[in-house]
Design an enzyme around this catalytic site. Structure first.
Site, PDB file in Angstrom:
ATOM      1  N   ASN A 153      22.758 -19.623 -42.820  1.00 58.24           N
ATOM      2  CA  ASN A 153      21.969 -20.670 -42.326  1.00 58.24           C
ATOM      3  C   ASN A 153      20.452 -21.001 -42.806  1.00 58.24           C
ATOM      4  O   ASN A 153      19.586 -21.971 -41.746  1.00 58.24           O
ATOM      5  CB  ASN A 153      22.573 -21.435 -41.298  1.00 58.24           C
ATOM      6  N   LYS A 158      15.927 -17.259 -43.765  1.00 58.63           N
ATOM      7  CA  LYS A 158      16.545 -15.665 -44.423  1.00 58.63           C
ATOM      8  C   LYS A 158      17.073 -15.483 -45.449  1.00 58.63           C
ATOM      9  O   LYS A 158      16.402 -16.930 -46.514  1.00 58.63           O
ATOM     10  CB  LYS A 158      17.248 -16.373 -43.516  1.00 58.63           C
ATOM     11  N   HIS A 201      15.331 -18.620 -38.553  1.00 64.88           N
ATOM     12  CA  HIS A 201      15.714 -18.487 -37.612  1.00 64.88           C
ATOM     13  C   HIS A 201      14.944 -19.301 -36.780  1.00 64.88           C
ATOM     14  O   HIS A 201      13.543 -19.341 -37.333  1.00 64.88           O
ATOM     15  CB  HIS A 201      15.842 -16.421 -37.550  1.00 64.88           C
ATOM     16  N   TYR A 252      18.619  -8.563 -33.678  1.00 70.27           N
ATOM     17  CA  TYR A 252      20.004  -9.089 -33.534  1.00 70.27           C
ATOM     18  C   TYR A 252      20.497  -8.592 -32.288  1.00 70.27           C
ATOM     19  O   TYR A 252      21.687  -8.341 -32.270  1.00 70.27           O
ATOM     20  CB  TYR A 252      20.492  -9.763 -34.288  1.00 70.27           C
ATOM     21  N   GLU A 257       9.701 -11.568 -29.921  1.00 71.16           N
ATOM     22  CA  GLU A 257      10.269 -11.300 -31.389  1.00 71.16           C
ATOM     23  C   GLU A 257       9.421 -11.730 -32.124  1.00 71.16           C
ATOM     24  O   GLU A 257       9.288 -10.678 -33.261  1.00 71.16           O
ATOM     25  CB  GLU A 257      11.203 -12.157 -31.292  1.00 71.16           C
TER      26      GLU A 257
END
Ligand code: DAT
Ligand code: MG
Length: 140
Positions: free
Chosen positions: A114, A11, A117, A51, A128
């Site tokens: 965080n 990320k 993913h 998402y 995905e």
């Protein structure tokens, strides 16, 4: 356990801090093979499509804005039980709850920012992976 593939994203908080190599070393040390990888910039709209499952959650706006705030590295990881193994190497969503040595324990800044993913099940992994990669980009 069967060989699986899973979708991983490094990320923006992690790409900004130049942590791609350190995170990839964690995957490789755990026996996960990086079989496809590219660095891209998402729009907030694309992050929202990815998402979509979270669109009713209170943090959806914050999440999609963050995912579009800088480059991400999208990748396909392969290995025995890769989906669960990747989740294990990532650690819990909230870094405060993540086991020592996991990516999120070591690198995540907050529950929102965080660092990584990872797909959570075989069906989502398939969806995905095809969200980001064409068949031509995936060596058999
Ligand atoms: P995970 O990424 O561990 O699969 P998730 O699917 O529940 O976690 O949530 C997707 C992402 O949304 C997560 O990585 C960070 C963000 N998020 C989840 N819960 C949040 C919260 N309470 N506040 C802010 N962001 C949150
Ligand atoms: Mg999730």
């Amino acid at each position: 356990m069967a060989t699986e593939r899973t979708l991983s994203i490094i990320k923006p908080d992690a790409t900004k801090r130049n942590l791609t190599g350190k995170i990839n070393a964690k995957f490789e040390d755990a026996g996960l093979r990086i079989v496809a990888q590219k660095r891209i910039q998402l729009t907030q709209d694309q992050a929202g499509q990815f998402y979509a499952v979270h669109k009713e959650r209170p943090f959806f706006g914050e999440l999609t804005e963050f995912m579009a705030s800088g480059p991400v590295v999208v990748q396909v990881l392969e290995g025995e039980g890769a989906i669960a193994k990747n989740r294990e190497v990532m650690g819990a969503t909230n870094p405060a709850d993540a086991a020592p040595g996991t990516i999120r324990a070591e690198f995540a800044e907050s529950v929102g920012e965080n660092s990584v993913h990872g797909s959570d099940a075989p069906e989502t992994a398939k969806e995905e992976i095809s969200f980001f990669f064409s068949g031509l980009e995936l060596v058999g």
